[in-house]
Design an enzyme around this catalytic site. Structure first.
Site, PDB file in Angstrom:
ATOM      1  N   TYR A 157       0.846  -1.212   0.000  1.00 18.90           N
ATOM      2  CA  TYR A 157       0.000   0.000   0.000  1.00 18.90           C
ATOM      3  C   TYR A 157       0.874   1.252   0.000  1.00 18.90           C
ATOM      4  O   TYR A 157       0.642   2.193  -0.772  1.00 18.90           O
ATOM      5  CB  TYR A 157      -0.912  -0.038   1.226  1.00 18.90           C
ATOM      6  CG  TYR A 157      -1.937   1.062   1.268  1.00 18.90           C
ATOM      7  CD1 TYR A 157      -3.075   1.011   0.452  1.00 18.90           C
ATOM      8  CD2 TYR A 157      -1.798   2.154   2.128  1.00 18.90           C
ATOM      9  CE1 TYR A 157      -4.029   2.021   0.498  1.00 18.90           C
ATOM     10  CE2 TYR A 157      -2.748   3.159   2.180  1.00 18.90           C
ATOM     11  CZ  TYR A 157      -3.866   3.085   1.366  1.00 18.90           C
ATOM     12  OH  TYR A 157      -4.817   4.083   1.403  1.00 18.90           O
TER      13      TYR A 157
HETATM   14  N1  LIG Z   1     -10.235   5.958   4.505  1.00 21.86           N
HETATM   15  C1  LIG Z   1      -8.949   6.195   4.793  1.00 21.86           C
HETATM   16  O1  LIG Z   1      -8.544   6.254   5.956  1.00 21.86           O
HETATM   17  C2  LIG Z   1      -7.991   6.469   3.671  1.00 21.86           C
HETATM   18  C3  LIG Z   1      -6.776   7.078   3.983  1.00 21.86           C
HETATM   19  C4  LIG Z   1      -5.882   7.340   2.952  1.00 21.86           C
HETATM   20  C5  LIG Z   1      -6.202   6.999   1.651  1.00 21.86           C
HETATM   21  N2  LIG Z   1      -7.381   6.386   1.390  1.00 21.86           N
HETATM   22  C6  LIG Z   1      -7.674   6.053  -0.010  1.00 21.86           C
HETATM   23  O2  LIG Z   1      -8.933   6.602  -0.338  1.00 21.86           O
HETATM   24  C7  LIG Z   1      -9.513   5.847  -1.395  1.00 21.86           C
HETATM   25  C8  LIG Z   1     -10.941   5.485  -1.033  1.00 21.86           C
HETATM   26  O3  LIG Z   1     -10.909   4.742   0.165  1.00 21.86           O
HETATM   27  P1  LIG Z   1     -12.182   4.549   1.109  1.00 21.86           P
HETATM   28  O4  LIG Z   1     -11.745   4.852   2.485  1.00 21.86           O
HETATM   29  O5  LIG Z   1     -13.366   5.247   0.557  1.00 21.86           O
HETATM   30  O6  LIG Z   1     -12.307   2.951   1.006  1.00 21.86           O
HETATM   31  P2  LIG Z   1     -13.536   2.034   0.573  1.00 21.86           P
HETATM   32  O7  LIG Z   1     -13.040   0.648   0.687  1.00 21.86           O
HETATM   33  O8  LIG Z   1     -14.761   2.462   1.319  1.00 21.86           O
HETATM   34  O9  LIG Z   1     -13.740   2.404  -0.985  1.00 21.86           O
HETATM   35  C9  LIG Z   1     -12.911   1.910  -1.995  1.00 21.86           C
HETATM   36  C10 LIG Z   1     -13.793   1.640  -3.197  1.00 21.86           C
HETATM   37  O10 LIG Z   1     -12.939   1.247  -4.300  1.00 21.86           O
HETATM   38  C11 LIG Z   1     -13.602   0.211  -5.000  1.00 21.86           C
HETATM   39  N3  LIG Z   1     -12.646  -0.614  -5.726  1.00 21.86           N
HETATM   40  C12 LIG Z   1     -11.675  -1.403  -5.181  1.00 21.86           C
HETATM   41  N4  LIG Z   1     -11.032  -2.058  -6.144  1.00 21.86           N
HETATM   42  C13 LIG Z   1     -11.582  -1.673  -7.332  1.00 21.86           C
HETATM   43  C14 LIG Z   1     -11.342  -2.016  -8.687  1.00 21.86           C
HETATM   44  N5  LIG Z   1     -10.404  -2.906  -9.019  1.00 21.86           N
HETATM   45  N6  LIG Z   1     -12.099  -1.417  -9.647  1.00 21.86           N
HETATM   46  C15 LIG Z   1     -13.064  -0.533  -9.316  1.00 21.86           C
HETATM   47  N7  LIG Z   1     -13.329  -0.179  -8.037  1.00 21.86           N
HETATM   48  C16 LIG Z   1     -12.612  -0.749  -7.060  1.00 21.86           C
HETATM   49  C17 LIG Z   1     -14.309  -0.610  -3.921  1.00 21.86           C
HETATM   50  O11 LIG Z   1     -15.357  -1.407  -4.454  1.00 21.86           O
HETATM   51  C18 LIG Z   1     -14.767   0.469  -2.966  1.00 21.86           C
HETATM   52  O12 LIG Z   1     -16.098   0.877  -3.225  1.00 21.86           O
HETATM   53  C19 LIG Z   1      -8.588   4.640  -1.611  1.00 21.86           C
HETATM   54  O13 LIG Z   1      -7.731   4.906  -2.711  1.00 21.86           O
HETATM   55  C20 LIG Z   1      -7.792   4.581  -0.335  1.00 21.86           C
HETATM   56  O14 LIG Z   1      -6.543   3.972  -0.512  1.00 21.86           O
HETATM   57  C21 LIG Z   1      -8.292   6.119   2.360  1.00 21.86           C
END
Ligand SMILES: NC(=O)c1ccc[n+]([C@@H]2O[C@H](COP(=O)([O-])OP(=O)(O)OC[C@H]3O[C@@H](n4cnc5c(N)ncnc54)[C@H](O)[C@@H]3O)[C@@H](O)[C@H]2O)c1
Length: 264
Positions: A157
């Site tokens: 990651y």
């Molecule tokens: N929530 C946090 O604390 C946090 C912190 C830093 C970065 N992020 C980043 O933010 C972004 C969103 O995260 P989130 O917290 O909403 O997580 P989440 O798991 O709620 O949402 C991620 C979404 O991406 C979709 N997804 C995954 N693989 C996929 C693929 N191959 N094709 C299409 N869609 C796909 C999933 O179905 C899901 O709906 C991510 O890139 C994550 O790495 C999140």
């Protein structure tokens, strides 16, 4: 009063997830028409976007960002319907396994890189080509993470999110003469939500010198590493994305906004 994103079309990947849903609704409230893309059905997000903006009906697409042909077909389908997205929140992502780098499973390493880096590249490339074909300006925000600095037990990651920042900076340079701005956001600890719960639980379950072995201790340790002593909200991420996609940031490109409460 004209809304700041009236007349714009914003494609959001990971639209069924926490950050994608919150940001899509924020962009819809600002007047944008939404194209909601995810592996899974983003029906709840679509309904919330309809409530936020009763002028522009959202479009829902299901595709895997790692499947280049599927991504291209999705953009071709939009173009055939006369829809050109000029804003992109390139946000789908996967945290991967939590374990020491010495034990990290290679297959999962490749999967994380495939979704978080190749997936972001696939969507960015198709988005840019669709815009270039019609000669219109646009803006992109890729979702990176403060893990780009090297989060313990998160080798794949962390590497993937550092790559997202590098990809953002190159794409910004390559697309500047097409008037397409490319920036990123790096959230740190964001909650409440699935990712916060998952990372606290998995860090507690994974032996390391950095975290305790119960969720309450891990949550306290994470928050105490944040100068503002709290996790960020989904709305605070959406605000940064909205700024970078709107004309408020019209001279900003190749930049990463850290949504981290001061955590580094
Ligand atoms: N929530 C946090 O604390 C946090 C912190 C830093 C970065 N992020 C980043 O933010 C972004 C969103 O995260 P989130 O917290 O909403 O997580 P989440 O798991 O709620 O949402 C991620 C979404 O991406 C979709 N997804 C995954 N693989 C996929 C693929 N191959 N094709 C299409 N869609 C796909 C999933 O179905 C899901 O709906 C991510 O890139 C994550 O790495 C999140």
């Amino acid at each position: 009063m004209t809304l700041p994103l009236a007349g714009r079309t914003a494609l959001v990947t990971g639209a069924a997830g926490d950050i994608g849903r919150t940001t899509a609704v924020r962009l819809a409230s600002s007047g944008a028409r939404l194209v909601l893309a995810d592996l899974v059905d983003a029906a709840e997000t679509a309904e919330l976007c309809r409530e936020a903006n009763d002028v522009a009906e959202p479009i829902s697409l299901q595709f895997d960002v790692t499947d280049e042909a599927a991504v291209e077909a999705a953009f071709d389908g939009l173009a055939a319907d006369g829809v050109v997205a000029d804003l992109l929140f390139n946000n789908a992502g996967y945290q991967g396994t939590f374990t020491n780098v010495a034990d990290y499973p290679s297959a999962d390493f490749r999967r994380v890189l495939d979704i978080n880096v190749t997936g972001v590249f696939n969507v960015l490339k198709s988005f840019a080509n669709a815009l270039i074909a019609v000669g219109r300006p646009g803006a992109v925000v890729n979702t990176a993470s403060m893990a780009h600095g090297g989060a313990p037990n998160m080798a794949a990651y962390s590497a993937s999110k550092a790559a997202v920042i590098a990809l953002t900076k190159t794409a910004a340079k390559d697309l500047a003469d097409k008037s397409i701005r490319v920036n990123s956001v790096s959230p740190a600890f964001i909650g409440p939500g699935m990712m916060w719960d998952r990372q606290v639980e998995l860090q507690a379950a994974t032996p390391s010198q950095y975290f305790g072995d119960d969720v309450e201790t891990v949550a306290e340790q994470m928050i105490s590493a944040v100068p503002m002593r709290r996790y960020g909200s989904l709305d605070e991420v959406a605000s940064a994305v909205h700024f970078l996609l709107s004309d408020e940031s019209s001279y900003i490109t190749a930049f990463d906004i850290e949504v981290s409460g001061g955590a580094v």
